[in-house]
Design an enzyme around this catalytic site. Structure first.
Site, PDB file in Angstrom:
ATOM      1  N   ASP A  89     -28.265  39.889 -15.524  1.00 40.28           N
ATOM      2  CA  ASP A  89     -28.135  39.786 -16.969  1.00 40.28           C
ATOM      3  C   ASP A  89     -29.510  39.711 -17.623  1.00 40.28           C
ATOM      4  OD1 ASP A  89     -25.313  39.676 -17.081  1.00 40.28           O
ATOM      5  OD2 ASP A  89     -25.326  37.522 -16.710  1.00 40.28           O
ATOM      6  N   ASP A 135     -25.067  40.057  -9.882  1.00 37.85           N
ATOM      7  CA  ASP A 135     -24.937  40.235 -11.323  1.00 37.85           C
ATOM      8  C   ASP A 135     -26.341  40.081 -11.889  1.00 37.85           C
ATOM      9  OD1 ASP A 135     -23.574  40.470 -13.830  1.00 37.85           O
ATOM     10  OD2 ASP A 135     -23.715  38.306 -14.081  1.00 37.85           O
ATOM     11  N   ARG A 165     -18.658  38.684  -6.966  1.00 39.90           N
ATOM     12  CA  ARG A 165     -19.559  39.829  -7.022  1.00 39.90           C
ATOM     13  C   ARG A 165     -20.697  39.663  -6.035  1.00 39.90           C
ATOM     14  NH1 ARG A 165     -20.712  37.452 -12.768  1.00 39.90           N
ATOM     15  NH2 ARG A 165     -18.574  37.047 -12.365  1.00 39.90           N
ATOM     16  N   ARG A 185     -21.946  46.157  -6.201  1.00 39.22           N
ATOM     17  CA  ARG A 185     -21.239  45.385  -7.215  1.00 39.22           C
ATOM     18  C   ARG A 185     -19.969  46.133  -7.602  1.00 39.22           C
ATOM     19  NH1 ARG A 185     -21.958  42.041 -12.090  1.00 39.22           N
ATOM     20  NH2 ARG A 185     -19.795  41.789 -12.759  1.00 39.22           N
TER      21      ARG A 185
END
Length: 168
Positions: free
Chosen positions: A97, A95, A92, A83
């Protein structure tokens, strides 16, 4: 143990493989157990739109990690999968989260949970609803199924059938 929901997405390289690799990397930590994985969805980029489409998935894990330790592991997995953070909301490989951490509300300079924009994003809410319709979002006190906008559409991902093990 706490139940945590993660949102994963990527749009560089073999997107599906990047998602699978991220989930495997997370599950390799002794403090993390992957409990469920939503279907994969293909979505248009948000924010910076001049980039390839994303694949997105939500994952439920059980963990003994504190929120900031889990964040550190998520960032480490992103780094392991190459990343690069050049452009906000830009392309990217992966990711990761933290969407929900139990029923905690966390607000620090490094981490905000529930994720502050999750309810605005179909690419988060639709897969999250697939695996957690009855989970309560702690800020609103509403179930995920009550927060998901059924008018929003995202496309369920269908892998290329060049590789039989990727086809349904």
């Amino acid at each position: 143990m706490v139940e945590v929901y993660l949102g994963l997405g990527g749009n560089i390289g073999d997107r599906e493989q990047q998602l699978r690799a991220a989930i495997e990397h997370l599950n390799a930590y002794k403090e993390i157990e992957v409990i469920s994985i939503s279907p994969i969805y293909e979505t248009k980029p948000v924010g910076y739109v001049e980039q390839p489409d994303f694949l997105n998935v939500c994952v439920c894990i059980e963990t003994t990690l504190k929120p900031h330790d889990l964040l550190a592991i998520g960032l480490a997995v992103e780094a392991e999968l190459h990343r690069v953070r050049d452009v906000r909301w830009g392309p990217r490989t992966i990711d990761i989260d933290i969407l929900l951490y139990g029923d905690d509300v966390i607000e620090t300079s490094q981490l905000v949970v529930p994720h502050p924009r999750m309810t605005e994003r179909a690419f988060v809410m639709i897969p999250l609803n697939d695996i957690a319709p009855d989970v309560v979002e702690p800020r609103s006190g509403k179930k995920i199924s009550q927060l998901v906008n059924t008018d929003d559409t995202v496309v369920r991902y269908k892998p290329s059938c060049d590789e039989p093990d990727r086809c349904e």
